[in-house]
Design an enzyme around this catalytic site. Structure first.
Site, PDB file in Angstrom:
ATOM      1  N   LYS A 106       3.552  -5.666  17.731  1.00 33.20           N
ATOM      2  CA  LYS A 106       3.165  -6.195  16.410  1.00 33.20           C
ATOM      3  C   LYS A 106       3.972  -5.458  15.362  1.00 33.20           C
ATOM      4  CE  LYS A 106       0.166  -9.239  14.872  1.00 33.20           C
ATOM      5  NZ  LYS A 106      -0.229 -10.453  15.605  1.00 33.20           N
TER       6      LYS A 106
HETATM    7  P1  NAD Z   1      -2.301 -16.955   6.624  1.00 34.69           P
HETATM    8  O1  NAD Z   1      -1.732 -15.878   5.781  1.00 34.69           O
HETATM    9  O2  NAD Z   1      -1.549 -18.243   6.767  1.00 34.69           O
HETATM   10  O3  NAD Z   1      -3.778 -17.348   6.097  1.00 34.69           O
HETATM   11  C1  NAD Z   1      -4.801 -16.404   5.930  1.00 34.69           C
HETATM   12  C2  NAD Z   1      -5.963 -17.106   5.227  1.00 34.69           C
HETATM   13  O4  NAD Z   1      -7.070 -16.196   5.151  1.00 34.69           O
HETATM   14  C3  NAD Z   1      -5.649 -17.514   3.786  1.00 34.69           C
HETATM   15  O5  NAD Z   1      -6.300 -18.743   3.503  1.00 34.69           O
HETATM   16  C4  NAD Z   1      -6.285 -16.388   2.965  1.00 34.69           C
HETATM   17  O6  NAD Z   1      -6.611 -16.780   1.636  1.00 34.69           O
HETATM   18  C5  NAD Z   1      -7.522 -16.143   3.820  1.00 34.69           C
HETATM   19  N1  NAD Z   1      -8.173 -14.865   3.562  1.00 34.69           N
HETATM   20  C6  NAD Z   1      -7.611 -13.638   3.379  1.00 34.69           C
HETATM   21  N2  NAD Z   1      -8.555 -12.721   3.156  1.00 34.69           N
HETATM   22  C7  NAD Z   1      -9.750 -13.378   3.196  1.00 34.69           C
HETATM   23  C8  NAD Z   1     -11.094 -12.995   3.029  1.00 34.69           C
HETATM   24  N3  NAD Z   1     -11.408 -11.721   2.764  1.00 34.69           N
HETATM   25  N4  NAD Z   1     -12.063 -13.947   3.166  1.00 34.69           N
HETATM   26  C9  NAD Z   1     -11.767 -15.222   3.403  1.00 34.69           C
HETATM   27  N5  NAD Z   1     -10.499 -15.656   3.572  1.00 34.69           N
HETATM   28  C10 NAD Z   1      -9.509 -14.745   3.466  1.00 34.69           C
HETATM   29  O7  NAD Z   1      -2.588 -16.289   8.062  1.00 34.69           O
HETATM   30  P2  NAD Z   1      -2.701 -17.014   9.468  1.00 34.69           P
HETATM   31  O8  NAD Z   1      -1.358 -17.031  10.094  1.00 34.69           O
HETATM   32  O9  NAD Z   1      -3.491 -18.262   9.318  1.00 34.69           O
HETATM   33  O10 NAD Z   1      -3.539 -15.915  10.278  1.00 34.69           O
HETATM   34  C11 NAD Z   1      -4.960 -15.845  10.199  1.00 34.69           C
HETATM   35  C12 NAD Z   1      -5.480 -14.994  11.339  1.00 34.69           C
HETATM   36  O11 NAD Z   1      -5.063 -15.586  12.581  1.00 34.69           O
HETATM   37  C13 NAD Z   1      -4.963 -13.560  11.377  1.00 34.69           C
HETATM   38  O12 NAD Z   1      -5.971 -12.736  11.913  1.00 34.69           O
HETATM   39  C14 NAD Z   1      -3.812 -13.645  12.342  1.00 34.69           C
HETATM   40  O13 NAD Z   1      -3.525 -12.390  12.951  1.00 34.69           O
HETATM   41  C15 NAD Z   1      -4.357 -14.630  13.346  1.00 34.69           C
HETATM   42  N6  NAD Z   1      -3.343 -15.289  14.151  1.00 34.69           N
HETATM   43  C16 NAD Z   1      -2.362 -16.040  13.586  1.00 34.69           C
HETATM   44  C17 NAD Z   1      -1.430 -16.685  14.406  1.00 34.69           C
HETATM   45  C18 NAD Z   1      -0.381 -17.597  13.838  1.00 34.69           C
HETATM   46  O14 NAD Z   1       0.283 -18.293  14.629  1.00 34.69           O
HETATM   47  N7  NAD Z   1      -0.205 -17.701  12.520  1.00 34.69           N
HETATM   48  C19 NAD Z   1      -1.489 -16.521  15.798  1.00 34.69           C
HETATM   49  C20 NAD Z   1      -2.499 -15.741  16.343  1.00 34.69           C
HETATM   50  C21 NAD Z   1      -3.419 -15.127  15.507  1.00 34.69           C
END
Ligand code: NAD
Length: 414
Positions: A106
């Site tokens: 990561k």
């Molecule tokens: P992103 O940055 O696209 O979106 C994050 C979202 O969470 C946004 O809408 C933001 O406003 C919201 N957010 C942030 N803090 C918040 C809070 N305190 N309360 C409510 N909402 C909040 O990120 P993403 O890529 O969608 O990732 C989200 C999660 O999924 C993370 O934990 C990430 O590690 C995990 N993840 C992502 C992927 C991927 O392919 N993008 C893969 C595996 C895991």
């Protein structure tokens, strides 16, 4: 992170019982608990106003026994060594659980990406890539997007790496399709989560066509999950992001909400639903609560307030060990992160495979292969949980840890 404890200690709390059950020798446990390599870098960039600002970046390579390191790069103000290390550890077990030939890594930069212009983000990403380029490569370490980064970020990483080592698309995944990205990668994490939920629904007594879903976080993962689930007839009845939340007694029109978020940057103020306090989401009665934002949102306190029948962990590490115990006590099954959000890394693996062969698969082929792989992983977790009398998380860790430990032993370096 739970109060007073590090994220790494939280992951350790899930690791220890599995290692005990597997009877892993002390030395093997020690090897799995410490990352094989980690680096912290200082990243000075010039801001648009001419000032120089220095950011801190990390790359943690947890384990490569099963293949090249693989893991996202996160841009977030709280991305520190502890958090990145914990997430790298989870990646090793996730790739193993999905039987993908990668290890776990990561990366992160401690920055609020919303506070930087595109030009500043481009410079920061290139500086970070130059600082860690010697650790990257299609057969060394292959980054992907995570929170706060996207396909554009990966294009910058690929370009900068190419200037130093020669062009090679397979050095990152989650790229724009025009630059060798895979069809279906952008939706893959949300789609994979829905595949798992669909496969698990009969086991959990859920009828998805009528299920009410509460989705916390409406970024890449949350929005795609919500859109695809809505398309299958589920009712998304509350959604939050870092700026606010909206809810509805009926169903939110998720397509209209997505268009609104694309235009305004937030779900807050969406005219098609009522405004609500993001903290109230835990108490919205629903079939499935879907954390899709940040870590440690389900604590002992919020887990007690939850009015859901099932938790679908789209975010990484959204549930503290204490919350896990509360949910277990309350007989609320948790479909765990290492399984549920593995669609992203699965299609990243497909992207890497396509890049190495210089060919591209159709969207149908990508989606079909994703469904086959992630639902098989679910069935494996479910069957292990039933056989061993474990929760789904315990079973997922057991399978992932056993595979990583076995690969390390087979290589013969311990
Ligand atoms: P992103 O940055 O696209 O979106 C994050 C979202 O969470 C946004 O809408 C933001 O406003 C919201 N957010 C942030 N803090 C918040 C809070 N305190 N309360 C409510 N909402 C909040 O990120 P993403 O890529 O969608 O990732 C989200 C999660 O999924 C993370 O934990 C990430 O590690 C995990 N993840 C992502 C992927 C991927 O392919 N993008 C893969 C595996 C895991």
């Amino acid at each position: 992170m739970a109060k007073g404890r590090s994220a790494q200690e939280d992951v350790q709390a899930f690791f220890d019982p599995a290692a005990e059950r597997l009877g892993l020798p002390v030395g093997v446990r020690a090897m799995l608990c410490a990352p094989w390599r980690q680096i912290q870098v200082s990243l000075p960039i010039r801001r648009d106003n001419g000032d120089i600002e220095v950011f801190t970046g990390y790359r943690v390579q947890h384990n490569a026994a099963r293949g090249p390191y693989k893991g996202g790069i996160r841009y977030h103000p709280h991305a520190d060594e502890d958090e990145v290390r914990a997430l790298a550890t989870l990646m090793s077990y996730k790739t193993a659980l999905l039987d993908i030939p990668f290890g776990g890594a990561k990366g992160g930069i401690q920055v609020d990406p919303a506070a930087l212009s595109q030009a500043e983000l481009n410079r920061l990403t290139r500086r970070y890539t130059r600082s860690i380029h010697h650790l990257l490569g299609p057969y060394r370490d292959v980054p992907a997007p995570d929170m706060g980064t996207n396909a554009q970020t990966m294009a910058w990483v690929m370009d900068e790496y190419g200037q130093l080592h020669g062009a090679n698309q397979a050095v990152v995944t989650g790229k724009p399709v025009e630059l060798g990205g895979s069809l279906g990668r952008e939706q893959a994490t949300g789609r994979g989560a829905l595949d798992v939920l669909t496969e698990a629904a009969p086991d959990l007594g859920l009828d998805l066509r009528h299920a009410r879903l509460v989705v916390q976080g409406f970024g890449n993962v949350g929005s795609w999950f919500a859109r695809l689930a809505h398309g299958e007839g589920a009712r998304v009845c509350a959604v939050s992001d870092r700026f606010g939340a909206v809810c509805s007694d009926g169903a939110i029109d998720v397509e209209a909400l997505s268009a609104y978020v694309a235009a305004t940057g937030s779900v807050a103020g969406f005219p098609g639903a009522a405004p609500c306090d993001p903290d109230d989401l835990y108490e919205v009665e629903c079939e499935v609560f879907v954390p899709a934002a940040i870590e440690n949102v389900l604590t002992e306190e919020t887990a007690r307030r939850l009015r859901a029948k099932v938790v679908l962990e789209c975010a990484n590490h959204p549930t503290t060990p204490e919350a896990d115990m509360v949910l277990n006590e309350r007989s609320i099954p948790v479909l765990p992160d290492v399984l549920v959000n593995a669609g992203g890394v699965t299609v990243s693996y497909f992207e890497w495979t396509q890049n190495l062969q210089q060919l591209s698969w159709t969207l149908e082929e990508v989606n079909q292969r994703l469904r086959a792989r992630i639902t098989e992983a679910y069935r494996n977790v479910r069957d292990t949980a039933r056989r061993e009398g474990l929760t789904l998380r315990e079973a997922a860790f057991l399978i992932g840890i056993e595979r990583v430990a076995r690969a390390a032993m087979l290589r013969g370096f311990v």
